[in-house]
Motif scaffolding. Sequence first.
Motif, PDB file in Angstrom:
ATOM      1  N   UNK A 193       0.822  -1.055  -0.076  1.00 45.87           N
ATOM      2  CA  UNK A 193      -0.106   0.052   0.118  1.00 45.87           C
ATOM      3  C   UNK A 193       0.809   1.265  -0.020  1.00 45.87           C
ATOM      4  N   UNK A 194       0.738   2.201  -0.998  1.00 44.72           N
ATOM      5  CA  UNK A 194       1.273   3.670  -1.047  1.00 44.72           C
ATOM      6  C   UNK A 194       0.355   4.459  -0.466  1.00 44.72           C
ATOM      7  N   UNK A 195       0.673   5.320   0.661  1.00 42.71           N
ATOM      8  CA  UNK A 195      -0.387   6.103   1.010  1.00 42.71           C
ATOM      9  C   UNK A 195      -0.365   7.627   0.317  1.00 42.71           C
ATOM     10  N   UNK A 196       0.512   7.637  -0.627  1.00 43.31           N
ATOM     11  CA  UNK A 196       0.650   9.203  -1.245  1.00 43.31           C
ATOM     12  C   UNK A 196       1.077  10.183  -0.225  1.00 43.31           C
ATOM     13  N   UNK A 197       0.249  11.422  -0.355  1.00 41.46           N
ATOM     14  CA  UNK A 197       0.470  12.281   0.856  1.00 41.46           C
ATOM     15  C   UNK A 197      -1.032  12.866   1.120  1.00 41.46           C
ATOM     16  N   UNK A 198      -1.005  13.163   2.535  1.00 36.74           N
ATOM     17  CA  UNK A 198      -2.409  13.463   2.958  1.00 36.74           C
ATOM     18  C   UNK A 198      -2.993  12.643   3.338  1.00 36.74           C
ATOM     19  N   UNK A 199      -4.274  12.337   3.885  1.00 36.14           N
ATOM     20  CA  UNK A 199      -4.951  11.385   4.285  1.00 36.14           C
ATOM     21  C   UNK A 199      -4.225  10.514   5.316  1.00 36.14           C
ATOM     22  N   UNK A 200      -3.914   9.057   5.056  1.00 34.97           N
ATOM     23  CA  UNK A 200      -3.234   8.235   6.114  1.00 34.97           C
ATOM     24  C   UNK A 200      -1.686   8.166   5.913  1.00 34.97           C
ATOM     25  N   UNK A 201      -0.960   9.405   5.210  1.00 28.22           N
ATOM     26  CA  UNK A 201       0.466   9.061   4.799  1.00 28.22           C
ATOM     27  C   UNK A 201       1.112   9.198   5.971  1.00 28.22           C
ATOM     28  N   UNK A 202       0.837   9.924   7.047  1.00 31.81           N
ATOM     29  CA  UNK A 202       1.661  10.110   8.335  1.00 31.81           C
ATOM     30  C   UNK A 202       0.873   9.627   9.478  1.00 31.81           C
ATOM     31  N   UNK A 203       0.049   8.492   9.253  1.00 30.98           N
ATOM     32  CA  UNK A 203      -0.799   7.877  10.273  1.00 30.98           C
ATOM     33  C   UNK A 203       0.056   6.681  10.865  1.00 30.98           C
ATOM     34  N   UNK A 204       0.996   6.857  11.980  1.00 24.60           N
ATOM     35  CA  UNK A 204       1.452   5.577  12.308  1.00 24.60           C
ATOM     36  C   UNK A 204       0.752   4.277  12.743  1.00 24.60           C
ATOM     37  N   UNK A 205      -0.428   4.671  13.247  1.00 25.21           N
ATOM     38  CA  UNK A 205      -1.299   3.625  13.364  1.00 25.21           C
ATOM     39  C   UNK A 205      -1.915   2.632  12.207  1.00 25.21           C
ATOM     40  N   UNK A 206      -2.103   3.548  10.925  1.00 19.21           N
ATOM     41  CA  UNK A 206      -2.219   2.924   9.698  1.00 19.21           C
ATOM     42  C   UNK A 206      -1.141   1.882   9.191  1.00 19.21           C
ATOM     43  N   UNK A 207       0.018   2.586   9.537  1.00 15.61           N
ATOM     44  CA  UNK A 207       1.221   2.025   9.101  1.00 15.61           C
ATOM     45  C   UNK A 207       1.443   0.629   9.836  1.00 15.61           C
ATOM     46  N   UNK A 208       1.157   0.546  10.927  1.00 17.69           N
ATOM     47  CA  UNK A 208       1.373  -0.291  11.967  1.00 17.69           C
ATOM     48  C   UNK A 208       0.215  -1.643  11.386  1.00 17.69           C
ATOM     49  N   UNK A 209      -1.017  -1.374  11.264  1.00 16.56           N
ATOM     50  CA  UNK A 209      -2.062  -2.115  10.610  1.00 16.56           C
ATOM     51  C   UNK A 209      -1.670  -2.815   9.596  1.00 16.56           C
ATOM     52  N   UNK A 236       6.304   2.582  11.213  1.00  9.58           N
ATOM     53  CA  UNK A 236       5.445   3.097  12.361  1.00  9.58           C
ATOM     54  C   UNK A 236       6.062   4.182  13.440  1.00  9.58           C
ATOM     55  N   UNK A 237       7.296   3.602  13.837  1.00  3.17           N
ATOM     56  CA  UNK A 237       7.872   4.024  15.042  1.00  3.17           C
ATOM     57  C   UNK A 237       8.498   5.515  14.410  1.00  3.17           C
ATOM     58  N   UNK A 238       9.159   5.641  13.262  1.00  2.00           N
ATOM     59  CA  UNK A 238       9.737   6.889  12.792  1.00  2.00           C
ATOM     60  C   UNK A 238       8.543   7.767  12.633  1.00  2.00           C
ATOM     61  N   UNK A 239       7.232   7.242  12.007  1.00  6.99           N
ATOM     62  CA  UNK A 239       6.296   8.357  11.697  1.00  6.99           C
ATOM     63  C   UNK A 239       5.897   8.846  13.053  1.00  6.99           C
ATOM     64  N   UNK A 240       5.678   8.161  14.175  1.00  4.78           N
ATOM     65  CA  UNK A 240       5.360   8.371  15.322  1.00  4.78           C
ATOM     66  C   UNK A 240       6.234   9.413  15.887  1.00  4.78           C
TER      67      UNK A 240
END
Length: 496
Positions: free
Chosen positions: A79-95, A108-112
């Motif tokens: 999954x590529x999130x692009x930018x905006x929306x879920x792109x910087x959501x650590x929880x989504x990256x973890x899921x 997810x750790x770096x995003x957080x």
Amino acid sequence: MKIKKLLVANRGEISLRIMRTAKEMGIKTLAIYSEADFTAPHVRFADQAVCIGPSQASKSYLNQELIIQTAKKFEADAIHPGYGFLSENAGFAQKVKAAGLVFIGPSPEAISIMGDKLAAKKAVASFDIPLVPGTTHSVQDIEEAEKAASKIGFPLMIKASAGGGGKGMRIVHDPADLKEELARAMGEAKSAFGDPAVFLEKFIRSPKHVEIQILADQQGNTIHLFDRECSVQRRHQKVIEEAPSPSISPETRRAMGQAAIKVAKACDYTGAGTVEFILDNEQHFYFLEMNTRLQVEHPVTECITGIDLVKAQINIAKGNALPWSQNDIQIRGWAMEIRIYAEDPKNQFLPDTGSLKHFQKPEGPGVRVDSGYEEGMEIPIYYDPLIAKLIVYGEDRSHTIAKMKRAIDEFHILGVKNTLSFCGWVMQQQAFVDSTFTTHFIDQYFKPESLDKDPDMEEKEAVAFFVSDYLNIPAEKKLPLGSNGLPSKWKRRNNI
């Protein structure tokens, strides 16, 4: 690691941008779309497309569980999130990771860490990164804020810890205004990010906004791809970007590049990211934040380096080592991007909606348009009002400005108010041409009446729209054309 199919968890121009590179890499693409986007170009371009829900982003592009379920159902590997929306959501990256899928982005750790400005400042503090003087923790009440402000001094900035994009941000010049502005900032931060935490920083006078693009692989190699100038902003959001920055010396450029690499290493970063700095008029720079995703303005860096950043992202996510060392990266030429928003620059840049009755893009050498819209489409109210990005590339800055002016003149948009004319106005301003502008450029120089059109421009737009309409009329109903290429009766009626 192989990636055979990629779900792009986004919409519009960035979705198309990602899928084009994926196609070149032999990767199948899966688009998701809301009910508002069922006719969008990114839906038609993808190998497969799935309606993800209603028009509201909260019920479609932000529906984490449904997006992951869709990826698994249609056998996407990543999954590529692009930018905006879920792109910087650590929880989504973890899921995504927990579902056995590849997340095209950092851990997810770096995003957080980098998603919280205070946590980010704490992470980089031991890496000798220059920081703007301010609080190292969130302020909870006016008494604490007043105590901190007495040490920082005025003017100062109040910033939301959890956010960006200018939300939860206030500049305070007078101590008497601190209480009111603090309450406003905390309320806005709570509304925008679900977190009222704010902190205080010294306000840098005559600032410039300069950022560094970095790439980091899973083997520990990190490089920077030089700098971008992003100082022309409205409401603390970028409108015009260029690479390289005309504001920094070669020595500052080297120092900022090395500082950006240190920031990336401070959070064990992998993938493409951007480290943002504020620069004063004495070439002192200070760390602002790190954006843990692809930036809207990434095309200008691609132009001057020849590196496809999306391809680099995907290859890093596959586990490949970077094929370049720092010495391989060179600046070649100059690039500039304008963001064309459905906003009314004559009315405080308020968003506008409507139908793109006429949408004619410029062409020619060194001209690129990234857009998720076509003529006849509606600009919906549910999403960011970006219509298109116009990117030009030239041999040097003056050549690039001249090319941008030409491309803006060729770009015709009718049916919705937009920032195209504003960007054309910027190109004419001496402060922009000689690079003396700061992030206060719009407040200092722009007046809505500056965009009042002359009759010739209004006439050209009317002609362009009429000709576009005329071409769609059945042949048997068309009026004979005059010598100027317009129907003769229309010509006489309008005295052209």
